[in-house]
Design a protein around this motif. Structure first.
Motif, PDB file in Angstrom:
ATOM      1  N   ILE A 252      22.487  42.470   8.471  1.00  0.00           N
ATOM      2  CA  ILE A 252      21.384  42.690   9.285  1.00  0.00           C
ATOM      3  C   ILE A 252      20.466  41.420   8.950  1.00  0.00           C
ATOM      4  N   ALA A 253      20.152  41.151   7.877  1.00  0.00           N
ATOM      5  CA  ALA A 253      19.224  40.059   7.296  1.00  0.00           C
ATOM      6  C   ALA A 253      19.831  38.616   7.938  1.00  0.00           C
ATOM      7  N   ARG A 254      21.222  38.490   7.834  1.00  0.00           N
ATOM      8  CA  ARG A 254      21.797  37.291   7.997  1.00  0.00           C
ATOM      9  C   ARG A 254      21.615  37.211   9.570  1.00  0.00           C
ATOM     10  N   PHE A 255      21.875  38.299  10.468  1.00  0.00           N
ATOM     11  CA  PHE A 255      21.762  37.942  11.886  1.00  0.00           C
ATOM     12  C   PHE A 255      20.405  37.749  12.342  1.00  0.00           C
ATOM     13  N   LEU A 256      19.241  38.549  11.744  1.00  0.00           N
ATOM     14  CA  LEU A 256      17.997  37.820  12.005  1.00  0.00           C
ATOM     15  C   LEU A 256      17.734  36.644  11.893  1.00  0.00           C
ATOM     16  N   ALA A 257      18.033  36.177  10.547  1.00  0.00           N
ATOM     17  CA  ALA A 257      17.826  34.735  10.165  1.00  0.00           C
ATOM     18  C   ALA A 257      18.284  33.933  11.162  1.00  0.00           C
ATOM     19  N   LEU A 258      19.549  34.287  11.902  1.00  0.00           N
ATOM     20  CA  LEU A 258      20.138  33.457  12.791  1.00  0.00           C
ATOM     21  C   LEU A 258      19.723  33.469  14.279  1.00  0.00           C
ATOM     22  N   PHE A 376      11.703  33.526   9.024  1.00  0.00           N
ATOM     23  CA  PHE A 376      12.758  33.351   8.198  1.00  0.00           C
ATOM     24  C   PHE A 376      14.063  32.702   8.769  1.00  0.00           C
ATOM     25  N   HIS A 377      14.735  31.898   7.923  1.00  0.00           N
ATOM     26  CA  HIS A 377      16.028  31.271   8.265  1.00  0.00           C
ATOM     27  C   HIS A 377      16.869  31.216   7.132  1.00  0.00           C
ATOM     28  N   ILE A 378      18.023  30.645   7.161  1.00  0.00           N
ATOM     29  CA  ILE A 378      19.148  30.261   6.159  1.00  0.00           C
ATOM     30  C   ILE A 378      18.612  29.047   5.589  1.00  0.00           C
ATOM     31  N   LYS A 379      18.620  28.939   4.421  1.00  0.00           N
ATOM     32  CA  LYS A 379      18.405  27.777   3.809  1.00  0.00           C
ATOM     33  C   LYS A 379      19.025  26.492   4.013  1.00  0.00           C
ATOM     34  N   PRO A 380      18.319  25.632   4.490  1.00  0.00           N
ATOM     35  CA  PRO A 380      19.116  24.135   4.804  1.00  0.00           C
ATOM     36  C   PRO A 380      20.142  23.745   3.741  1.00  0.00           C
ATOM     37  N   GLY A 389      37.614  43.252   3.438  1.00  0.00           N
ATOM     38  CA  GLY A 389      38.478  44.161   2.541  1.00  0.00           C
ATOM     39  C   GLY A 389      38.020  45.428   2.932  1.00  0.00           C
ATOM     40  N   MET A 390      38.507  46.458   2.068  1.00  0.00           N
ATOM     41  CA  MET A 390      38.278  47.940   2.557  1.00  0.00           C
ATOM     42  C   MET A 390      36.735  48.026   2.961  1.00  0.00           C
ATOM     43  N   VAL A 391      35.741  47.402   2.197  1.00  0.00           N
ATOM     44  CA  VAL A 391      34.366  47.335   2.646  1.00  0.00           C
ATOM     45  C   VAL A 391      33.931  45.801   2.817  1.00  0.00           C
ATOM     46  N   ASN A 392      33.391  45.523   4.175  1.00  0.00           N
ATOM     47  CA  ASN A 392      33.125  44.132   4.267  1.00  0.00           C
ATOM     48  C   ASN A 392      31.659  44.110   3.783  1.00  0.00           C
ATOM     49  N   GLY A 393      31.123  42.831   3.452  1.00  0.00           N
ATOM     50  CA  GLY A 393      29.878  42.524   2.664  1.00  0.00           C
ATOM     51  C   GLY A 393      29.427  40.984   3.048  1.00  0.00           C
ATOM     52  N   VAL A 394      28.331  41.071   2.494  1.00  0.00           N
ATOM     53  CA  VAL A 394      27.942  39.488   2.397  1.00  0.00           C
ATOM     54  C   VAL A 394      27.444  39.469   1.138  1.00  0.00           C
ATOM     55  N   LEU A 395      28.307  38.393   0.262  1.00  0.00           N
ATOM     56  CA  LEU A 395      28.131  38.245  -1.030  1.00  0.00           C
ATOM     57  C   LEU A 395      26.914  37.268  -1.373  1.00  0.00           C
ATOM     58  N   ARG A 396      26.356  36.465  -0.450  1.00  0.00           N
ATOM     59  CA  ARG A 396      25.519  35.563  -0.868  1.00  0.00           C
ATOM     60  C   ARG A 396      24.756  35.010   0.300  1.00  0.00           C
ATOM     61  N   LEU A 397      23.352  35.073   0.314  1.00  0.00           N
ATOM     62  CA  LEU A 397      22.581  34.626   1.684  1.00  0.00           C
ATOM     63  C   LEU A 397      21.099  33.964   1.287  1.00  0.00           C
ATOM     64  N   GLU A 398      21.244  32.795   1.318  1.00  0.00           N
ATOM     65  CA  GLU A 398      20.058  32.011   0.585  1.00  0.00           C
ATOM     66  C   GLU A 398      18.972  31.740   2.061  1.00  0.00           C
ATOM     67  N   LEU A 399      18.008  32.420   1.698  1.00  0.00           N
ATOM     68  CA  LEU A 399      16.561  32.452   3.020  1.00  0.00           C
ATOM     69  C   LEU A 399      15.718  31.631   2.588  1.00  0.00           C
ATOM     70  N   CYS A 400      14.944  31.227   3.607  1.00  0.00           N
ATOM     71  CA  CYS A 400      13.722  30.564   3.229  1.00  0.00           C
ATOM     72  C   CYS A 400      12.654  30.705   4.363  1.00  0.00           C
ATOM     73  N   TRP A 401      11.538  30.689   4.168  1.00  0.00           N
ATOM     74  CA  TRP A 401      10.380  30.915   5.131  1.00  0.00           C
ATOM     75  C   TRP A 401       9.222  29.841   4.754  1.00  0.00           C
ATOM     76  N   PRO A 402       8.163  29.755   5.857  1.00  0.00           N
ATOM     77  CA  PRO A 402       7.105  28.792   5.644  1.00  0.00           C
ATOM     78  C   PRO A 402       6.153  29.442   4.737  1.00  0.00           C
TER      79      PRO A 402
END
Length: 402
Positions: A252-258, A376-380, A389-402
């Motif tokens: 969800i965080a990845r989606f909102l960042a994009l 916020f958005h994904i860090k450039p 896999g049996m459970v999909n996931g986000v292993l790493r997500l670097e975010l930044c904001w003003p």
């Protein structure tokens, strides 16, 4: 498992399709969209030679029917590829009704809405502390700094285990749900069991009011479960509690960042309880996580497909939310979608007992994060790391904001 199984005689060549649960083309960009490609291009039900050879059901109507029909689509073995022969069953997931209900009851009772509501103030406190910690830096690695902190702190408190142990437990959870081979998953399972055994024994000798005490003292009517069954039960619940909500919050965080327009919609509607509830359901629909396989218990024909006793089939939950026969433009997130249809928490007897808690944690994340960090958005220069896999996931997500 890259070597391919030989096609069984009852599988027509026209129904063979190359699908590897652990290596889906395009999944590093968008896991769910990568699954949707198979849904659009493959037969509704197909057989893949990967991971020991198994069927895959891709359409919501069939998946929901299979999830509810435990007599023919049994939970006896839920992993692909299967665990080594002789491995203890995963309680209560690998148990079918009616026996399943007796194991499941204490888990349901511990996670009813009234009890989850009592947890809310602590969930909110953990969320606020984690956000305030990263806020001044203007950036964070979201998975380690927030997504894992919120549900894991709450869950370890529920089972009354030391928070300091999470550094030991999280890698085991990762290997258990996304290990590419049975040996990796079995090793994680064994290590978690070893970690829990003394704690299970102590809770059986002197039970408390925590969730772990309730699980390991389940009374089946003829006395409580054995110590080994108690360890297996606690192991499965711990793996589920340590990983799945963190994965959903990450997606969800990845989606909102994009997607800044969706983010602004949420920020503006945070005080509208009905809108937030609807938005959460739509985000869950679009970002399905968990997969559990079934084993066919008898020879029969399903919609023209000949299934044989002992065949494995993957009715992957996330396909339901992505099905264009159930949701118009399914890859598009629409907070005004009238009724998002999904099976993110399963259906029937094995529907996820933690669904109420998961939804509450997602809501608290959105409310507390978006009030403090609305933009916020994904860090450039960085790329989110996604996993299937049996459970999909986000292993790493670097975010930044003003």
């Amino acid at each position: 498992m890259s070597e391919q199984a030989i096609r069984p005689a009852h599988v027509p060549a026209a129904l063979v399709y190359h699908f590897n649960l652990y290596d889906i083309p395009g999944s590093m960009e968008d896991v769910q969209a990568a699954y949707a490609q198979f849904q659009q291009n493959a037969p509704d039900i197909f057989w893949t030679p990967y991971n020991g050879g198994h069927w895959v059901a891709t359409r919501g109507e069939d998946i929901i029917a299979m999830q509810r029909d435990y007599k023919r689509f049994s939970h006896q073995h839920i992993l692909i590829p299967p665990m080594p022969r002789g491995t203890p069953r995963q309680i209560p997931l690998e148990i079918d009704p009616p026996e399943h209900a007796r194991y499941r009851r204490p888990l349901m009772q511990a996670l009813v809405p009234a009890i989850v509501a009592e947890l809310e103030s602590n969930v909110r406190k953990v969320a606020v502390e984690a956000i305030e910690k990263v806020l001044p830096a203007g950036e964070c690695e979201f998975i380690e700094d927030f997504a894992k902190i919120l549900p894991i702190n709450v869950f370890l408190e529920l089972v009354n285990l030391p928070l300091a142990d999470k550094s030991k437990l999280l890698p085991l959870a990762e290997d258990s749900v996304r290990g590419r081979d049975a040996e990796t998953r079995w090793r994680a399972h064994e290590e978690m069991g070893a970690y829990l055994r003394d704690k299970v024994r102590a809770r059986r000798d002197d039970p408390g009011n925590d969730l772990l005490s309730k699980l390991v003292n389940v009374d089946l009517g003829e006395g409580r479960i054995s110590e080994q069954e108690a360890v297996e039960y606690a192991t499965l619940v711990l793996f589920g509690g340590l990983d799945t909500v963190a994965g959903m919050i990450g997606f969800i965080a990845r989606f909102l960042a994009l997607n800044p327009d969706h983010r602004r919609q949420l920020v503006e509607g945070l005080d509208d309880e009905a809108f937030v509830k609807q938005a959460i359901e739509e985000l869950i629909r679009r970002h399905g996580l968990a997969n559990t396989a079934r084993i066919i218990t008898e020879d029969f024909e399903y919609k023209g497909v000949h299934l044989r006793k002992g065949d494995r089939i993957l009715p992957a939950n996330l396909f339901v939310g992505l099905d264009d026969r159930l949701n118009e433009n399914p890859l598009v997130v629409d907070f005004n979608r009238e009724k998002p249809v999904h099976a993110a928490f399963g259906n029937g007897a094995h529907a996820c007992p933690g669904a109420v808690l998961a939804r509450r944690e997602i809501r608290i994340f959105l409310e507390e994060w978006l009030r403090r960090i609305p933009d916020f958005h994904i860090k450039p220069g960085t790329q989110p790391v996604l996993a299937t896999g049996m459970v999909n996931g986000v292993l790493r997500l670097e975010l930044c904001w003003p």
